[in-house]
Every structure is written in C-alpha cells, then in structure tokens.
Design a protein around this motif. Structure first.
Motif, mmCIF file in Angstrom:
data_model
loop_
_atom_site.group_PDB
_atom_site.id
_atom_site.type_symbol
_atom_site.label_atom_id
_atom_site.label_comp_id
_atom_site.label_asym_id
_atom_site.label_seq_id
_atom_site.Cartn_x
_atom_site.Cartn_y
_atom_site.Cartn_z
ATOM 1 N N LYS A 89 9.498 -20.321 2.884
ATOM 2 C CA LYS A 89 10.475 -20.358 1.822
ATOM 3 C C LYS A 89 11.529 -19.193 1.767
ATOM 4 C CE LYS A 89 7.728 -22.304 -2.010
ATOM 5 N NZ LYS A 89 7.150 -22.311 -3.226
ATOM 6 N N GLU A 90 11.135 -18.326 2.684
ATOM 7 C CA GLU A 90 12.296 -17.461 2.964
ATOM 8 C C GLU A 90 11.940 -16.403 4.165
ATOM 9 O OE1 GLU A 90 11.072 -13.910 0.065
ATOM 10 O OE2 GLU A 90 10.498 -15.777 -0.712
ATOM 11 N N ASP A 91 12.777 -15.792 4.675
ATOM 12 C CA ASP A 91 12.678 -14.974 5.787
ATOM 13 C C ASP A 91 11.382 -13.813 5.904
ATOM 14 O OD1 ASP A 91 14.724 -16.175 7.250
ATOM 15 O OD2 ASP A 91 16.188 -14.660 6.519
ATOM 16 N N VAL A 92 10.848 -13.520 6.711
ATOM 17 C CA VAL A 92 9.889 -12.582 7.030
ATOM 18 C C VAL A 92 10.291 -11.617 8.095
ATOM 19 C CG1 VAL A 92 7.331 -11.840 7.630
ATOM 20 C CG2 VAL A 92 7.717 -14.038 6.391
ATOM 21 N N TYR A 93 10.181 -10.290 7.800
ATOM 22 C CA TYR A 93 11.087 -9.260 8.633
ATOM 23 C C TYR A 93 9.995 -8.758 9.599
ATOM 24 C CZ TYR A 93 13.884 -5.168 9.613
ATOM 25 O OH TYR A 93 14.501 -4.229 10.182
ATOM 26 N N ASN A 94 10.476 -8.947 10.740
ATOM 27 C CA ASN A 94 9.605 -8.449 11.949
ATOM 28 C C ASN A 94 9.557 -6.926 11.995
ATOM 29 O OD1 ASN A 94 8.258 -7.732 14.310
ATOM 30 N ND2 ASN A 94 9.152 -9.747 15.378
ATOM 31 N N LEU A 95 8.954 -6.162 11.359
ATOM 32 C CA LEU A 95 8.940 -4.774 11.315
ATOM 33 C C LEU A 95 8.645 -3.995 12.504
ATOM 34 C CD1 LEU A 95 9.478 -2.071 9.539
ATOM 35 C CD2 LEU A 95 7.065 -2.296 8.510
ATOM 36 N N CYS A 96 7.753 -4.738 13.178
ATOM 37 C CA CYS A 96 7.393 -4.036 14.248
ATOM 38 C C CYS A 96 8.463 -3.536 15.489
ATOM 39 C CB CYS A 96 6.251 -5.005 15.420
ATOM 40 S SG CYS A 96 5.524 -4.347 16.360
ATOM 41 N N LEU A 97 9.517 -4.357 15.404
ATOM 42 C CA LEU A 97 10.491 -4.350 16.227
ATOM 43 C C LEU A 97 11.331 -2.970 15.895
ATOM 44 C CD1 LEU A 97 11.853 -7.752 17.074
ATOM 45 C CD2 LEU A 97 10.198 -6.417 18.409
ATOM 46 N N SER A 98 11.474 -2.881 14.618
ATOM 47 C CA SER A 98 12.386 -1.535 14.011
ATOM 48 C C SER A 98 11.546 -0.302 14.191
ATOM 49 C CB SER A 98 12.603 -1.764 12.506
ATOM 50 O OG SER A 98 13.476 -3.011 12.416
ATOM 51 N N ILE A 99 10.082 -0.182 14.245
ATOM 52 C CA ILE A 99 9.485 1.097 14.307
ATOM 53 C C ILE A 99 8.649 1.135 15.198
ATOM 54 C CG2 ILE A 99 9.786 1.280 11.647
ATOM 55 C CD1 ILE A 99 6.787 0.338 11.438
ATOM 56 N N ASP A 100 8.502 0.073 16.272
ATOM 57 C CA ASP A 100 7.667 -0.015 17.502
ATOM 58 C C ASP A 100 6.308 0.465 17.056
ATOM 59 O OD1 ASP A 100 7.101 -0.114 20.313
ATOM 60 O OD2 ASP A 100 8.265 1.820 20.785
ATOM 61 N N ALA A 101 5.658 -0.495 16.313
ATOM 62 C CA ALA A 101 4.358 -0.693 16.020
ATOM 63 C C ALA A 101 3.651 0.750 15.667
ATOM 64 C CB ALA A 101 3.485 -1.010 17.257
ATOM 65 N N ASP A 102 4.055 1.053 14.588
ATOM 66 C CA ASP A 102 3.936 2.749 14.202
ATOM 67 C C ASP A 102 2.881 2.898 13.270
ATOM 68 O OD1 ASP A 102 4.441 5.476 14.260
ATOM 69 O OD2 ASP A 102 5.635 5.305 12.624
ATOM 70 N N PHE A 103 1.821 2.100 13.432
ATOM 71 C CA PHE A 103 0.500 2.356 12.913
ATOM 72 C C PHE A 103 -0.787 2.208 13.780
ATOM 73 C CE2 PHE A 103 3.518 0.554 9.673
ATOM 74 C CZ PHE A 103 3.002 0.946 8.479
ATOM 75 N N TYR A 104 -1.707 3.119 13.490
ATOM 76 C CA TYR A 104 -2.737 3.432 14.385
ATOM 77 C C TYR A 104 -4.216 3.156 13.957
ATOM 78 C CZ TYR A 104 1.460 5.640 15.873
ATOM 79 O OH TYR A 104 2.830 5.802 16.210
#
Length: 309
Positions: free
Chosen positions: A237-252
């Motif tokens: 129904k709507e866009d999903v934002y690919n956050l990984c590209l913005s923050i370079d996988a910043d979860f550990y």
C-alpha cells in the motif's frame, strides 16, 4: 507523546547462552546512547518480558541496570499463565510479545530491535536530525527497515563492544549480515527477495500505520518470517524506506551460539549451527495474507504489570 519507542522482547532463560546478559547490554546501551544524545524526552525503551518461567526479568536484571535507564526504560511483564493462553505450543511467540510492546508504548514510532542488538550513532543522527525533520520534496515513508552487522565473539566482549558501535571507522569493520540485502533482488525462481527480508537491525513503523495493519500476525507464533510478512502487507500500500542505505547498517548483533535457534531455516545462511526451534512456514514471505488478528490483538484485554524505572 514520545517520538520513538525502542521495543525489545525477551524472557529470563538461557536461550543460546547468556540471553539475560545480552539483553541487559542492549537495554543499558540503548538508554546510554539516548542520554548521550540528549533525546531522553523524545524516547523510551520498552522491554516486554514474555513468559519467564523463573523470576521475572524486572527482578533478574534490576541490579544490573545502569543509572541512564531511569525514566527511559519501561518493563511490561507477561507471565506464563497469560502467555500460554495465546501462544499455543510455541515456547516464545514474538508476534504477541511485540504487539504487547506496541500497545504499551507511548511513542509515535515503533522501533523493533532484537534483545541482543545495539543501536549505532549514525542511526541516532538520522532519526533525530533528519527523519521527518529535513524536507527533500517527498513525504517520508511511514515504515523503514535496516539490516544489521554481526559482532564477532571478541567484538561482543563487554569491555570493547562500545568501541565498535561509537567509533565510526571500527564500526565498519564489523561484518554486515546479509550484505546482499542492501537492495531488493530477483531470485533464480523469478521472485523478488526484498531488502527487508534479511536479519533485522531495526524495523520502524509509524503508530497509525501499525494500527491500520493490526500489527504482527498473531497466527505466526513460531520463529522468523513474521517481520517480512508484516512489511509485505505495508509495502502493498505504500513505500518502505531502505534505511540500511542511509546509515550503512548501523545496528550491531552480539555474538552467541545458535544451538537453541531456528531449525532448517534457509533464510539464515550466515548461521553455522542448526538449531532446534520450530519456524514459521517460509511461504508466508511470498504471499499476501489477510491479517486474522482479532480486535483485541496485542493482549489489550489482559491486565499486565507495567513499570517505569
């Protein structure tokens, strides 16, 4: 209303080693990085203790929590007699636990992180200084997904893991889990494997969007695929934002063995051990499912113990 609620679900057990220790690391770090960035008034951390058979997590970890947790951490306890009514033969229904976290949160945005995953500074900068703050000429999507990095056993040690989270050069030395999922891709069977199909770093959904889709599908009481199924419904129904590209996988993700983990799960090629835990059927990723949740999803009718530290 808070801007964001970081929701994690766990219980007091020995899941894949020192589960409680990893969970405590995640809570303390989340509250620490929130305080470090001076965003405590906008943020909360919500821990859902789902079906602890021994003493509740709130008691097991109370002497291990850092001072930074005060006024930031909320703990919701779902005891076994209530949890077992909803999860059937599953030992740990994440979908119910996460929906409980949503029902009990006070944030505009639900941010689902694993109980052993650490938040990075690049995400903090993006969310608090860019998301819904800067105008790029298009509406910010209401749902976002970011994959994660996998800390090695040495990198996960309590004496050094903060170095790999805060130091921007060191952080990028940590291996990305499912790096190929930075982008959606066409599989040999001609089906699309979406970027949100890999291991979760954070799954962020705006409150009204979450309500419109009635949350996680509470029929998926076993391990894995529930995030992808939920995001598929939103993406229709709507866009999903690919956050990984913005923050370079910043979860550990903190290292642990996988002997108690998923069994026969082809979505986890990084796992070197075969676990024993039953998983949800893989085909829920590839078809649209009408969410069967009743109106009282998220255990909204149950009388649960909720404390704010």
């Amino acid at each position: 209303m808070k801007r964001i609620s970081y929701v994690l679900v766990s219980r007091n057990d020995r899941y894949n080693g020192d589960s409680v220790g990893r969970c405590t690391n995640t809570i303390n770090h989340a509250c620490e990085i929130i305080q470090k960035n001076n965003v405590a008034e906008e943020s909360e951390v919500v821990l859902v203790d789902w079906c602890s058979k021994k003493e509740p997590l709130k008691d097991a970890i109370k002497h291990r929590l850092s001072p930074q947790c005060k006024d930031v951490l909320k703990i919701v306890t779902v005891p076994p007699d209530i949890a077992d009514k909803h999860q059937g033969d599953s030992p740990f229904s994440e979908v119910h636990a996460m929906n409980v976290g949503f029902r009990q949160m006070s944030g505009k945005h639900f941010a689902r992180i694993d109980q052993d995953t650490l938040i990075g500074q690049r995400f903090m900068d993006w969310f608090y200084k860019e998301y819904e703050v800067k105008d790029y000429g298009w509406p910010w999507p209401r749902a976002s997904f970011c994959s994660r990095r996998n800390l090695s056993e040495d990198q996960s040690h309590h004496s050094v893991f903060r170095d790999y989270v805060y130091d921007q050069a060191l952080s990028k030395q940590v291996e990305i889990c499912h790096e190929h999922n930075h982008y959606s891709r066409l599989m040999p069977n001609e089906q699309i494997y979406p970027f949100y199909g890999g291991a979760v770093g954070v799954m962020m959904v705006e409150k009204d969007c979450y309500l419109e889709h009635k949350g996680f599908n509470e029929s998926l009481v076993y391990m894995n695929s529930m995030d992808t199924e939920f995001m598929n419904r939103i993406a229709q129904k709507e866009d999903v934002y690919n956050l990984c590209l913005s923050i370079d996988a910043d979860f550990y993700h903190q290292h642990h063995d996988r002997g108690d983990g998923a069994s026969n799960d082809t979505t986890q090629p990084h796992a070197q051990q075969e676990g024993v835990r039953k998983t949800n059927e893989l085909d829920v990723r590839n078809k649209m499912i009408e969410n069967p949740n009743p109106d009282n999803w998220g255990l909204i009718d149950e009388n649960l113990d909720v404390i704010l530290l």
